[in-house]
Structures are given as C-alpha cells and as structure tokens.
Write an enzyme that holds these catalytic residues in place. Structure first.
Site, PDB file in Angstrom:
ATOM      1  N   HIS A 142      15.293 -54.721  23.878  1.00 30.91           N
ATOM      2  CA  HIS A 142      14.755 -53.737  22.945  1.00 30.91           C
ATOM      3  C   HIS A 142      15.815 -52.781  22.415  1.00 30.91           C
ATOM      4  CE1 HIS A 142      11.671 -50.535  21.813  1.00 30.91           C
ATOM      5  NE2 HIS A 142      11.147 -51.635  21.294  1.00 30.91           N
ATOM      6  N   LYS A 144      18.556 -51.106  20.157  1.00 30.81           N
ATOM      7  CA  LYS A 144      18.812 -51.142  18.712  1.00 30.81           C
ATOM      8  C   LYS A 144      20.118 -50.394  18.423  1.00 30.81           C
ATOM      9  CE  LYS A 144      14.286 -52.043  19.009  1.00 30.81           C
ATOM     10  NZ  LYS A 144      13.199 -51.234  18.481  1.00 30.81           N
ATOM     11  N   ASP A 149      32.924 -51.992  12.499  1.00 36.08           N
ATOM     12  CA  ASP A 149      34.291 -51.569  12.786  1.00 36.08           C
ATOM     13  C   ASP A 149      34.272 -50.512  13.893  1.00 36.08           C
ATOM     14  OD1 ASP A 149      35.359 -53.433  11.071  1.00 36.08           O
ATOM     15  OD2 ASP A 149      35.568 -52.039   9.393  1.00 36.08           O
TER      16      ASP A 149
END
Length: 460
Positions: A142, A144, A149
């Site tokens: 889960h 995120k 870069d």
C-alpha cells in the site's frame, strides 16, 4: 514549545535535513497527475514508482508512455516499479497493471524492473478459493512513493484516473534531497527482493537469492527472511542518516509499517506523536476511512493536554459508495464506527476537546489522510509538524498492509504557512459532527451491517 515536543523523533528514526523551500504541497489531483507526467518526461537517472496498482485507462497509459519515452531517450535511466500482486493482476476490461507494465519492460528490459508484492498470508487453500478482489482483503502493498532523480513525491494516492481527477488526497514534494530519494529507492529495492518479478515473457518469478517463497513452503520461513531484510535496511538507515535537532530548519523522518512481517515502526511513532502534544496544542487528524485502531482512539481519549480535530469522509464522499455486493455496505460500516466513537466522546464529556468533521464535496471522494500539529489553537500559530503518506490509521494499515509515511518537523515560517493552508483547505469542506448527525434518516445503518461490522472491521 511546538517542535520541542517531538525531539524524540531524532533518536528513533533516520532524519533528512532540508530547507523549507525544498518542500512543495500539491492541492489538486490534476496537478498531482501533471507533476507525475512532467517528471517522468524529464528524469534522466532514476524513476521509482510504488503504489497499490496502476490503472489501465488513458491517463495511466499516457503516464506509462512518458516513462517509456524517457527510457528510450536516456541510456542511463533506470526504472523500478513496485505494486501489489493481487490488485496489480486484477483484470479490468481485458487489461491489468501487469499487462500494461509488460509493454514498458519490453522497451528496456535490463533497465526496467517491475515487482509485485504478494502477501505471505494468501497461500494454500485460501489462495485457491478466494476470487480476485476478495483476495485483496488478506494483505496488500500500500506504499505510495514516487522518486524522480533526487526528488520525492509522497502521497496516499494511487496511479489511476480517480486519483488524478476527483478523489481528494494529499501530495507532498521534497525537491533535490538525494539521501531521502536513496532511502525510498532502497526501501522499494528491499521489498522487491522478496516480491514476485515480472520477466520479459510476462511470467512471475522470485528474485535470485531469495531462499523462501511468498506463498509456497513455510510461512514462518518467508516472514523470517523478509522481515530480516527490512529490519536490516531500517537499522542501516538509522545509523547512516542520524540527525540532531539543534538549530534546524526542516527535517523529514520516514516511517515504515509491515504488520504481517512484525514491523510496527510507523504505528509506534504515530501513537507517540499523538501523546506528545503540549498544553493548548491541537492535532488535526484526517483519514479517508474512519476505522481507527483501539490504540489510536485511546491515544486521543486518554490524553489530557492537546485537543484533536478529526476529519473523515461523509458517506457520499466515501470511495466505496455505490459498490456492488457486500462492499456497498462499507460506507454504512464507517458511519457505525464513527457513531460509536462519537458516543464514546460524549460518554466521557470530551466533545469540547475531541471534535469530528465530515468532508463532503459534490461529485468528489475523500482519500486524504495524515496529521498536522499546531502548538496553539491561535490562528497565528501554524502547524510545525505534519505526517503524510499511505496509512489510513485503521486495522489494515497497522496489521495487514505495507505502509510508509513521512513526518515533517519544521521551524520554517513559510513552510508552516503552507502546511496550515493545506489543512484549512481540507477542513473548510468539512461539517462538524453533532448530536443530530447520526439521527438523520439517510444515516441509518442497515441491520446486516451492524451484525457483521464487529467481525469484519479488520478487513477494510
């Protein structure tokens, strides 16, 4: 008094010093999407994408095309994607996250790794019997986080159309902090090392060197090996990125939760933060799905110093609204859980110290979560701390899913104002809960939901 309450963070966690001007807060889903596309097109060294899943509609395909374009133009660019196996292999209209990413991998197989975390608790007869969608109740990847870069975007938003258009979440950019970008690439690498990897033939295999297997063999062997890898990573980062809080502008502290692997860093830190506010301070605490653990509720109810303002989704802003089958009862379940907590507040005469609000915006759903702490309720006192990331602060977040978020502690006045603006924009769309809220006819909870919510609340 504000930041002094949280100096324990520097002893418990790795920390990354930045200047407040390096942090940008995004407010709208469409701007989040544009940020993802633009950075995918301009990154030259690394792109790391970690989410529950990748959607298969036009916006998602344009994002994948942007990543693919950069892969073709920059020979040194490496791409790493980490999704959840259950959700990422679910087929919708003939396509899945896996089938879409297989096309990306074929562009530059050696420089593009696509991994799918498979919960170790989905095995044996359970794996054979549970159909797609239902198997996602067992446990998920889960986290995120999106690295481009040397910059990081951390959010609670997935990579799909709803989250790019009319599902409100939070999105925070940390610009040009190589060590923090390295941390999150390292975390994704660590999880990928015990996940299933998509090969050039579109098949799944385990990484070389992994002795155990996510769903074959003994569960204890996999948990021991995978948790050891994560704990070693976390310990190494704590030593490598030790920070002090003397004369600082802004520090970013990442936390990780993997309950099924016995790693509870994030929940322990969250509880300690909730209990560490000073006299007169106020926590603003948001969750898209109001299903707080007993510990988190106790942290607020038992505290006698700070005030708490909770923001949750109104049933009409709940992401499960209109779902078919039993899932359609989930908004009612959240209503019942919120009503029970409200009744607890009233029974303890805490309604002046703990307030609840419901977010409602026409045709939008609410998926934002996190926290802001202000040392005073005065309008002139902006937040000095915020937490943002993937946890919803419920039982799933603590015990079942892989989660990560960052805690930002700052003395930078401009950043504090930005944090206060973000919090205000969300709360301005919230209506305060009172004694009449749960008495309305449309808030009546069906009898069958009342019967099952106690047994099932740890699964949603």
């Amino acid at each position: 008094m504000g930041v002094q309450c949280f100096k324990f963070l520097a002893k418990e966690l790795p920390g990354f010093r930045v200047h407040g001007s390096q942090i940008k807060i995004i407010h709208e889903p469409k701007h989040f999407y544009q940020e993802l596309v633009n950075r995918s097109l301009t990154s030259q060294h690394r792109i790391v994408l970690s989410a529950l899943y990748l959607g298969t509609e036009e916006k998602e395909k344009r994002l994948v095309e942007a990543v693919g374009s950069s892969l073709e133009r920059h020979g040194n660019l490496r791409v790493k994607v980490l999704l959840d196996w259950c959700r990422g292999t679910r087929v919708v209209n003939g396509e899945s996250s896996a089938s879409l990413l297989a096309q990306l991998k074929n562009k530059a197989c050696e420089r593009c790794r696509v991994s799918f975390y498979h919960t170790p608790h989905l095995r044996g007869w359970l794996k054979r019997l549970l159909p797609s969608k239902w198997n996602e109740t067992v446990g998920l990847q889960h986290c995120k986080v999106y690295v481009f870069d040397d910059s990081l975007i951390i959010s609670g938003a997935n990579l799909s159309r709803d989250y790019f258009t009319a599902r409100q979440d939070r999105y925070l950019v940390v610009e040009n902090c190589p060590a923090l970008a390295d941390y999150y690439e390292g975390l994704v690498d660590t999880v990928a090392s015990f996940s299933l990897v998509l090969d050039r033939e579109g098949e799944f295999r385990t990484e070389k060197g992994l002795r155990s297997h996510p769903y074959k063999g003994r569960l204890s062997d996999f948990v021991e090996e995978s948790s050891g890898l994560v704990n070693n990573f976390l310990e190494d980062q704590k030593v490598k990125n030790k920070v002090d809080l003397e004369d600082f502008d802004t520090v970013v502290f990442p936390t990780v939760q993997m309950g099924q692997l016995g790693i509870r860093q994030d929940s322990q830190i969250t509880s300690r933060i909730l209990r560490s506010g000073g006299p007169g301070g106020i926590f603003h605490f948001a969750t898209g799905y109001f299903n707080l653990t007993t510990d988190y509720m106790g942290d607020m109810v038992d505290s006698d110093q700070s005030q708490y303002s909770l923001l949750m989704a109104h049933p009409q802003a709940n992401g499960f609204l209109g779902a078919r089958g039993p899932a359609g009862g989930i908004p009612h379940a959240y209503t019942l859980i919120a009503q029970n907590f409200w009744n607890l507040i009233l029974s303890k005469d805490l309604q002046n110290r703990i307030k609840m609000y419901e977010y409602k915006r026409e045709d939008w759903t609410f998926h934002a979560k996190g926290m802001w702490y202000s040392p005073s309720m005065s309008l002139s006192k902006m937040p000095c701390l915020t937490m943002v990331g993937s946890p919803n602060f419920g039982y799933r977040s603590v015990s079942k899913d892989l989660e990560t978020q960052v805690t930002i502690l700052t003395t930078n006045k401009e950043l504090q104002e930005k944090m206060g603006e973000e919090q205000s924009l969300l709360y301005n769309l919230g209506k305060e809960v009172d004694s009449n809220t749960f008495q309305q006819e449309e808030r009546r909870v069906p009898a069958w939901v009342k019967m099952v919510v106690g047994l099932t609340r740890k699964f949603f």
